[in-house]
Write a protein that holds these residues in place. Structure first.
Motif, PDB file in Angstrom:
ATOM      1  N   TYR A   2       0.951  -1.103  -0.164  1.00 55.09           N
ATOM      2  CA  TYR A   2      -0.098  -0.116  -0.026  1.00 55.09           C
ATOM      3  C   TYR A   2       0.724   1.401   0.151  1.00 55.09           C
ATOM      4  O   TYR A   2       1.890   1.247   0.894  1.00 55.09           O
ATOM      5  CB  TYR A   2      -0.888  -0.080   1.139  1.00 55.09           C
ATOM      6  CG  TYR A   2      -2.100  -0.830   1.058  1.00 55.09           C
ATOM      7  CD1 TYR A   2      -3.059  -0.702   0.362  1.00 55.09           C
ATOM      8  CD2 TYR A   2      -2.175  -2.304   1.828  1.00 55.09           C
ATOM      9  CE1 TYR A   2      -4.225  -1.527   0.276  1.00 55.09           C
ATOM     10  CE2 TYR A   2      -2.889  -3.111   1.888  1.00 55.09           C
ATOM     11  CZ  TYR A   2      -3.901  -2.880   1.152  1.00 55.09           C
ATOM     12  OH  TYR A   2      -5.189  -3.930   0.816  1.00 55.09           O
ATOM     13  N   HIS A   4       0.473   5.173   0.761  1.00 51.20           N
ATOM     14  CA  HIS A   4      -0.571   6.134   1.385  1.00 51.20           C
ATOM     15  C   HIS A   4      -0.235   7.572   1.361  1.00 51.20           C
ATOM     16  O   HIS A   4       1.029   7.841   1.246  1.00 51.20           O
ATOM     17  CB  HIS A   4      -0.828   5.627   2.682  1.00 51.20           C
ATOM     18  CG  HIS A   4       0.417   5.583   3.657  1.00 51.20           C
ATOM     19  ND1 HIS A   4       0.932   6.909   4.363  1.00 51.20           N
ATOM     20  CD2 HIS A   4       1.053   4.746   3.957  1.00 51.20           C
ATOM     21  CE1 HIS A   4       1.907   6.422   4.690  1.00 51.20           C
ATOM     22  NE2 HIS A   4       2.045   5.149   4.879  1.00 51.20           N
ATOM     23  N   ASP A  22     -17.602   6.081   1.334  1.00 50.81           N
ATOM     24  CA  ASP A  22     -16.555   5.607   0.492  1.00 50.81           C
ATOM     25  C   ASP A  22     -15.199   6.782   0.564  1.00 50.81           C
ATOM     26  O   ASP A  22     -14.671   6.978  -0.546  1.00 50.81           O
ATOM     27  CB  ASP A  22     -17.255   5.991  -0.945  1.00 50.81           C
ATOM     28  CG  ASP A  22     -18.309   5.055  -1.245  1.00 50.81           C
ATOM     29  OD1 ASP A  22     -18.343   3.741  -0.724  1.00 50.81           O
ATOM     30  OD2 ASP A  22     -19.405   5.633  -1.687  1.00 50.81           O
ATOM     31  N   SER A  23     -14.735   6.888   1.889  1.00 48.60           N
ATOM     32  CA  SER A  23     -13.628   7.890   1.888  1.00 48.60           C
ATOM     33  C   SER A  23     -12.364   6.991   1.970  1.00 48.60           C
ATOM     34  O   SER A  23     -11.403   7.661   1.616  1.00 48.60           O
ATOM     35  CB  SER A  23     -13.741   8.297   3.298  1.00 48.60           C
ATOM     36  OG  SER A  23     -15.012   9.390   3.292  1.00 48.60           O
ATOM     37  N   PHE A  24     -12.118   5.785   2.158  1.00 45.24           N
ATOM     38  CA  PHE A  24     -10.884   5.111   2.345  1.00 45.24           C
ATOM     39  C   PHE A  24     -10.474   3.867   1.670  1.00 45.24           C
ATOM     40  O   PHE A  24     -11.612   3.144   1.207  1.00 45.24           O
ATOM     41  CB  PHE A  24     -10.744   4.851   3.850  1.00 45.24           C
ATOM     42  CG  PHE A  24     -10.473   5.781   5.018  1.00 45.24           C
ATOM     43  CD1 PHE A  24      -9.616   6.618   5.172  1.00 45.24           C
ATOM     44  CD2 PHE A  24     -11.956   6.296   5.506  1.00 45.24           C
ATOM     45  CE1 PHE A  24      -9.489   7.570   6.036  1.00 45.24           C
ATOM     46  CE2 PHE A  24     -11.872   7.169   6.161  1.00 45.24           C
ATOM     47  CZ  PHE A  24     -10.738   8.124   6.611  1.00 45.24           C
ATOM     48  N   ASP A  25      -9.377   3.595   1.294  1.00 45.51           N
ATOM     49  CA  ASP A  25      -8.886   2.501   0.625  1.00 45.51           C
ATOM     50  C   ASP A  25      -8.743   1.429   1.651  1.00 45.51           C
ATOM     51  O   ASP A  25      -8.553   0.166   1.226  1.00 45.51           O
ATOM     52  CB  ASP A  25      -7.818   2.635  -0.129  1.00 45.51           C
ATOM     53  CG  ASP A  25      -7.954   3.775  -1.461  1.00 45.51           C
ATOM     54  OD1 ASP A  25      -7.392   4.617  -1.320  1.00 45.51           O
ATOM     55  OD2 ASP A  25      -8.953   3.748  -2.077  1.00 45.51           O
ATOM     56  N   LEU A  26      -8.282   1.480   2.854  1.00 45.41           N
ATOM     57  CA  LEU A  26      -7.932   0.605   3.843  1.00 45.41           C
ATOM     58  C   LEU A  26      -8.305   0.967   5.111  1.00 45.41           C
ATOM     59  O   LEU A  26      -8.064   2.414   5.506  1.00 45.41           O
ATOM     60  CB  LEU A  26      -6.382   0.491   3.762  1.00 45.41           C
ATOM     61  CG  LEU A  26      -5.647  -0.406   4.769  1.00 45.41           C
ATOM     62  CD1 LEU A  26      -6.323  -1.797   4.551  1.00 45.41           C
ATOM     63  CD2 LEU A  26      -4.302  -0.295   4.880  1.00 45.41           C
ATOM     64  N   LEU A  50     -15.567   2.639   3.785  1.00 39.66           N
ATOM     65  CA  LEU A  50     -14.611   2.040   2.942  1.00 39.66           C
ATOM     66  C   LEU A  50     -14.951   2.109   1.347  1.00 39.66           C
ATOM     67  O   LEU A  50     -16.231   2.010   1.007  1.00 39.66           O
ATOM     68  CB  LEU A  50     -14.299   0.444   2.995  1.00 39.66           C
ATOM     69  CG  LEU A  50     -13.391   0.135   4.277  1.00 39.66           C
ATOM     70  CD1 LEU A  50     -13.577  -1.299   4.486  1.00 39.66           C
ATOM     71  CD2 LEU A  50     -11.983   0.699   3.940  1.00 39.66           C
ATOM     72  N   LYS A  51     -14.122   2.346   0.425  1.00 41.51           N
ATOM     73  CA  LYS A  51     -14.362   2.555  -0.818  1.00 41.51           C
ATOM     74  C   LYS A  51     -14.885   0.938  -1.742  1.00 41.51           C
ATOM     75  O   LYS A  51     -14.145   0.092  -0.940  1.00 41.51           O
ATOM     76  CB  LYS A  51     -13.275   3.001  -1.698  1.00 41.51           C
ATOM     77  CG  LYS A  51     -12.891   4.545  -1.467  1.00 41.51           C
ATOM     78  CD  LYS A  51     -11.568   5.133  -2.216  1.00 41.51           C
ATOM     79  CE  LYS A  51     -11.236   6.336  -2.043  1.00 41.51           C
ATOM     80  NZ  LYS A  51     -10.193   6.862  -2.605  1.00 41.51           N
ATOM     81  N   GLU A  52     -15.346   0.962  -2.552  1.00 40.87           N
ATOM     82  CA  GLU A  52     -15.703   0.014  -3.109  1.00 40.87           C
ATOM     83  C   GLU A  52     -14.542  -0.993  -3.725  1.00 40.87           C
ATOM     84  O   GLU A  52     -13.751  -0.266  -4.187  1.00 40.87           O
ATOM     85  CB  GLU A  52     -16.638  -0.127  -4.334  1.00 40.87           C
ATOM     86  CG  GLU A  52     -17.064  -1.288  -4.860  1.00 40.87           C
ATOM     87  CD  GLU A  52     -18.207  -1.126  -5.922  1.00 40.87           C
ATOM     88  OE1 GLU A  52     -18.214  -2.106  -7.038  1.00 40.87           O
ATOM     89  OE2 GLU A  52     -18.860  -0.172  -6.148  1.00 40.87           O
ATOM     90  N   ALA A  54     -12.255  -1.774  -1.574  1.00 43.87           N
ATOM     91  CA  ALA A  54     -11.263  -1.639  -0.389  1.00 43.87           C
ATOM     92  C   ALA A  54     -11.100  -2.845   0.487  1.00 43.87           C
ATOM     93  O   ALA A  54     -11.910  -3.478   0.564  1.00 43.87           O
ATOM     94  CB  ALA A  54     -11.593  -0.289   0.289  1.00 43.87           C
ATOM     95  N   GLU A  55      -9.942  -2.592   1.344  1.00 42.41           N
ATOM     96  CA  GLU A  55      -9.913  -3.601   2.339  1.00 42.41           C
ATOM     97  C   GLU A  55      -9.908  -3.089   3.746  1.00 42.41           C
ATOM     98  O   GLU A  55      -9.542  -2.284   4.146  1.00 42.41           O
ATOM     99  CB  GLU A  55      -8.649  -4.471   2.064  1.00 42.41           C
ATOM    100  CG  GLU A  55      -8.483  -4.934   0.662  1.00 42.41           C
ATOM    101  CD  GLU A  55      -7.252  -5.716   0.471  1.00 42.41           C
ATOM    102  OE1 GLU A  55      -6.410  -5.907   1.213  1.00 42.41           O
ATOM    103  OE2 GLU A  55      -6.964  -6.016  -0.636  1.00 42.41           O
TER     104      GLU A  55
END
Length: 61
Positions: A2, A4, A22-26, A50-52, A54-55
């Motif tokens: 990752y 960041h 939908d603010s974060f990738d992780l 979490l974004k679609e 994302a983890e």
């Protein structure tokens, strides 16, 4: 791996995060999951921010 732009440590209520959908990738969480009283509420909130695709990374030891 990752890459960041920033890392933010947050000491807030986990079921009412102050972020848009939908603010974060992780989301990374360490040693919290085993202490949650109502984990399903927190998981729903994490899913919201979490974004679609994302983890969530949950570590417990």
């Amino acid at each position: 791996m990752y890459q960041h732009h920033f890392t933010r440590k947050l000491n807030k209520k986990c079921d009412q995060l102050p972020f848009l959908d939908d603010s974060f990738d992780l989301i990374a969480c360490r040693n919290l999951v085993c202490k949650l009283v109502e984990p399903e509420k927190i998981y729903q909130e994490w899913h919201r921010v979490l974004k679609e695709g994302a983890e969530g990374l949950l570590l417990s030891y």
